[in-house]
Design a protein around this motif. Structure first.
Motif, PDB file in Angstrom:
ATOM      1  N   GLU A  84       0.952  -1.276   0.057  1.00  0.00           N
ATOM      2  CA  GLU A  84       0.011   0.089   0.094  1.00  0.00           C
ATOM      3  C   GLU A  84       0.845   1.229   0.023  1.00  0.00           C
ATOM      4  O   GLU A  84       1.879   1.356   0.496  1.00  0.00           O
ATOM      5  N   TYR A  85       0.442   2.159  -0.734  1.00  0.00           N
ATOM      6  CA  TYR A  85       1.123   3.526  -0.689  1.00  0.00           C
ATOM      7  C   TYR A  85       0.227   4.665  -0.705  1.00  0.00           C
ATOM      8  O   TYR A  85      -0.254   5.010  -1.607  1.00  0.00           O
ATOM      9  N   PRO A  86      -0.185   5.234   0.524  1.00  0.00           N
ATOM     10  CA  PRO A  86      -1.078   6.245   0.678  1.00  0.00           C
ATOM     11  C   PRO A  86      -0.181   7.496   0.289  1.00  0.00           C
ATOM     12  O   PRO A  86       0.901   7.676   0.848  1.00  0.00           O
ATOM     13  N   VAL A  87      -1.050   8.480  -0.466  1.00  0.00           N
ATOM     14  CA  VAL A  87      -0.535   9.694  -0.746  1.00  0.00           C
ATOM     15  C   VAL A  87      -1.530  10.903  -0.833  1.00  0.00           C
ATOM     16  O   VAL A  87      -2.546  10.530  -1.115  1.00  0.00           O
ATOM     17  N   ALA A  88      -1.190  12.266  -0.660  1.00  0.00           N
ATOM     18  CA  ALA A  88      -2.114  13.023  -0.559  1.00  0.00           C
ATOM     19  C   ALA A  88      -2.567  13.305  -2.030  1.00  0.00           C
ATOM     20  O   ALA A  88      -1.894  13.195  -2.890  1.00  0.00           O
ATOM     21  N   GLU A  89      -3.919  13.482  -2.392  1.00  0.00           N
ATOM     22  CA  GLU A  89      -4.319  13.729  -3.793  1.00  0.00           C
ATOM     23  C   GLU A  89      -3.481  14.854  -4.323  1.00  0.00           C
ATOM     24  O   GLU A  89      -3.508  14.695  -5.434  1.00  0.00           O
ATOM     25  N   GLU A  90      -3.126  15.743  -3.848  1.00  0.00           N
ATOM     26  CA  GLU A  90      -2.801  16.672  -4.370  1.00  0.00           C
ATOM     27  C   GLU A  90      -0.966  16.768  -4.472  1.00  0.00           C
ATOM     28  O   GLU A  90      -0.336  17.393  -5.184  1.00  0.00           O
ATOM     29  N   ASN A  91      -0.483  15.495  -4.052  1.00  0.00           N
ATOM     30  CA  ASN A  91       0.931  15.370  -4.278  1.00  0.00           C
ATOM     31  C   ASN A  91       1.265  14.452  -5.406  1.00  0.00           C
ATOM     32  O   ASN A  91       1.299  13.214  -5.401  1.00  0.00           O
ATOM     33  N   VAL A  92       1.194  15.229  -6.501  1.00  0.00           N
ATOM     34  CA  VAL A  92       1.299  14.624  -7.886  1.00  0.00           C
ATOM     35  C   VAL A  92       2.438  14.095  -7.983  1.00  0.00           C
ATOM     36  O   VAL A  92       2.548  12.829  -8.657  1.00  0.00           O
ATOM     37  N   ALA A  93       3.585  14.534  -7.716  1.00  0.00           N
ATOM     38  CA  ALA A  93       4.961  13.852  -7.792  1.00  0.00           C
ATOM     39  C   ALA A  93       5.081  12.421  -7.026  1.00  0.00           C
ATOM     40  O   ALA A  93       5.522  11.581  -7.468  1.00  0.00           O
ATOM     41  N   SER A  94       4.643  12.393  -5.779  1.00  0.00           N
ATOM     42  CA  SER A  94       4.563  11.177  -5.333  1.00  0.00           C
ATOM     43  C   SER A  94       3.334  10.231  -5.934  1.00  0.00           C
ATOM     44  O   SER A  94       3.705   9.144  -5.849  1.00  0.00           O
ATOM     45  N   ARG A  95       2.416  10.526  -6.264  1.00  0.00           N
ATOM     46  CA  ARG A  95       1.491   9.801  -7.068  1.00  0.00           C
ATOM     47  C   ARG A  95       2.110   9.110  -8.052  1.00  0.00           C
ATOM     48  O   ARG A  95       1.909   8.004  -8.468  1.00  0.00           O
ATOM     49  N   ARG A  96       3.004   9.882  -8.918  1.00  0.00           N
ATOM     50  CA  ARG A  96       3.660   9.240  -9.894  1.00  0.00           C
ATOM     51  C   ARG A  96       4.753   8.195  -9.606  1.00  0.00           C
ATOM     52  O   ARG A  96       4.961   7.664 -10.237  1.00  0.00           O
ATOM     53  N   ILE A  97       5.167   8.272  -8.390  1.00  0.00           N
ATOM     54  CA  ILE A  97       6.050   7.227  -7.899  1.00  0.00           C
ATOM     55  C   ILE A  97       5.199   5.903  -7.973  1.00  0.00           C
ATOM     56  O   ILE A  97       5.582   4.905  -8.589  1.00  0.00           O
ATOM     57  N   ALA A  98       4.196   6.030  -7.494  1.00  0.00           N
ATOM     58  CA  ALA A  98       3.357   4.783  -7.252  1.00  0.00           C
ATOM     59  C   ALA A  98       2.560   4.294  -8.503  1.00  0.00           C
ATOM     60  O   ALA A  98       2.810   3.039  -8.891  1.00  0.00           O
ATOM     61  N   GLU A  99       2.391   5.272  -9.265  1.00  0.00           N
ATOM     62  CA  GLU A  99       2.152   4.920 -10.834  1.00  0.00           C
ATOM     63  C   GLU A  99       2.974   4.202 -11.543  1.00  0.00           C
ATOM     64  O   GLU A  99       2.773   3.205 -12.362  1.00  0.00           O
ATOM     65  N   GLY A 100       4.278   4.883 -11.313  1.00  0.00           N
ATOM     66  CA  GLY A 100       5.458   4.206 -12.050  1.00  0.00           C
ATOM     67  C   GLY A 100       5.760   2.821 -11.712  1.00  0.00           C
ATOM     68  O   GLY A 100       6.296   2.287 -12.482  1.00  0.00           O
ATOM     69  N   LEU A 101       5.274   2.564 -10.608  1.00  0.00           N
ATOM     70  CA  LEU A 101       5.719   1.201 -10.176  1.00  0.00           C
ATOM     71  C   LEU A 101       4.526  -0.054 -10.041  1.00  0.00           C
ATOM     72  O   LEU A 101       4.293  -0.836  -9.521  1.00  0.00           O
ATOM     73  N   GLY A 102       3.426   0.656 -11.153  1.00  0.00           N
ATOM     74  CA  GLY A 102       2.441  -0.224 -11.276  1.00  0.00           C
ATOM     75  C   GLY A 102       1.145  -0.100 -10.542  1.00  0.00           C
ATOM     76  O   GLY A 102       0.069  -1.186 -10.405  1.00  0.00           O
ATOM     77  N   GLY A 103       1.238   0.946  -9.681  1.00  0.00           N
ATOM     78  CA  GLY A 103       0.095   1.110  -8.541  1.00  0.00           C
ATOM     79  C   GLY A 103      -1.155   1.615  -8.935  1.00  0.00           C
ATOM     80  O   GLY A 103      -1.045   2.211 -10.315  1.00  0.00           O
ATOM     81  N   SER A 104      -2.362   0.940  -8.484  1.00  0.00           N
ATOM     82  CA  SER A 104      -3.528   1.371  -8.696  1.00  0.00           C
ATOM     83  C   SER A 104      -4.238   1.949  -7.558  1.00  0.00           C
ATOM     84  O   SER A 104      -3.914   1.477  -6.370  1.00  0.00           O
ATOM     85  N   ILE A 105      -5.070   3.000  -7.782  1.00  0.00           N
ATOM     86  CA  ILE A 105      -5.860   3.545  -6.410  1.00  0.00           C
ATOM     87  C   ILE A 105      -6.735   2.364  -6.047  1.00  0.00           C
ATOM     88  O   ILE A 105      -7.660   1.790  -6.984  1.00  0.00           O
ATOM     89  N   VAL A 106      -7.060   2.053  -4.717  1.00  0.00           N
ATOM     90  CA  VAL A 106      -7.854   1.165  -4.413  1.00  0.00           C
ATOM     91  C   VAL A 106      -8.883   1.858  -3.033  1.00  0.00           C
ATOM     92  O   VAL A 106      -9.828   1.300  -2.975  1.00  0.00           O
ATOM     93  N   GLU A 107      -8.604   3.043  -2.634  1.00  0.00           N
ATOM     94  CA  GLU A 107      -9.318   3.533  -1.752  1.00  0.00           C
ATOM     95  C   GLU A 107      -8.818   5.218  -1.549  1.00  0.00           C
ATOM     96  O   GLU A 107      -7.968   5.501  -1.865  1.00  0.00           O
ATOM     97  N   THR A 108      -9.808   5.984  -0.933  1.00  0.00           N
ATOM     98  CA  THR A 108      -9.278   7.293  -0.383  1.00  0.00           C
ATOM     99  C   THR A 108      -9.581   7.213   1.144  1.00  0.00           C
ATOM    100  O   THR A 108     -10.406   6.543   1.543  1.00  0.00           O
ATOM    101  N   ARG A 109      -9.054   8.243   1.685  1.00  0.00           N
ATOM    102  CA  ARG A 109      -8.982   8.367   3.164  1.00  0.00           C
ATOM    103  C   ARG A 109      -9.001   9.930   3.267  1.00  0.00           C
ATOM    104  O   ARG A 109      -8.026  10.533   2.607  1.00  0.00           O
ATOM    105  N   SER A 110      -9.304  10.375   4.550  1.00  0.00           N
ATOM    106  CA  SER A 110      -9.258  11.492   4.865  1.00  0.00           C
ATOM    107  C   SER A 110      -8.516  11.651   6.373  1.00  0.00           C
ATOM    108  O   SER A 110      -8.791  10.781   7.338  1.00  0.00           O
ATOM    109  N   ASN A 111      -7.982  12.846   6.705  1.00  0.00           N
ATOM    110  CA  ASN A 111      -7.192  13.222   8.007  1.00  0.00           C
ATOM    111  C   ASN A 111      -7.393  14.622   8.148  1.00  0.00           C
ATOM    112  O   ASN A 111      -8.096  15.324   7.175  1.00  0.00           O
TER     113      ASN A 111
END
Length: 175
Positions: A133-160
């Motif tokens: 699992e790799y949780p990342v803020a929706e707005e953190n585009v750079a970190s989202r690209r890390i997960a996507e580059g490793l074949g990651g797909s979104i499975v849920e959302t969370r709020s804090n």
């Protein structure tokens, strides 16, 4: 983890980075790298002093020693400089969580991608989980690209209290 877990010998290397489990000797350099900009997309607020940080880092040591929650200091292979931390949380589970933060002056250089990829590759070999699992803020585009580059797909959302995050599921590279 098994009884043969020995935290002292764990080191992960890539072509540009060395990841070694956090020790008390790393505390000063790690604290110096934590800034409000770094923690913008983190659930926690930066510790205000080395004394406050000591409470944090001391809590990391026992889980590292028993192999359940691993925090690696990311260092430049070229000069040994502390670049941040990458963690493997709930390491004994079928889907451990990977998290990362890097010092501001190295953002945008591909270091996050290299560190997370090195962690995922090592953990895939060491523990053979189903996924990560790799949780990342929706707005953190750079970190989202890390997960996507490793074949990651979104499975849920969370709020804090700071932001809404998406949780990526990254496959085990061995499968």
């Amino acid at each position: 983890m098994t009884a043969e877990w020995d935290a002292s010998g764990v080191e992960i290397k890539s072509e540009r980075l060395r990841l070694k489990l956090f020790t008390a000797d790393d505390a000063g350099e790690v604290f110096a790298a934590i800034t409000p900009a770094v923690t913008r997309f983190m659930q926690w607020e930066p510790p205000r002093s080395p004394t406050a940080f000591a409470e944090v880092w001391r809590s990391l040591l026992a889980p590292i020693l028993d192999g359940s929650d691993l925090h690696f200091v990311v260092r430049s292979l070229a000069d040994g400089r502390c670049l941040g931390l990458v963690g493997l949380h709930a390491a004994r589970t079928a889907c451990p969580e990977i998290g990362i933060w890097l010092r501001e002056d190295v953002h945008g250089n591909g270091i996050g991608r290299k560190a997370v990829a090195a962690m995922a590759a090592w953990a895939s070999e060491e523990f053979n989980p189903d996924c990560f699992e790799y949780p990342v803020a929706e707005e953190n585009v750079a970190s989202r690209r890390i997960a996507e580059g490793l074949g990651g797909s979104i499975v849920e959302t969370r709020s804090n209290s700071k932001y809404t995050s998406v949780v990526y599921r990254i496959p085990n590279i061995r499968r």
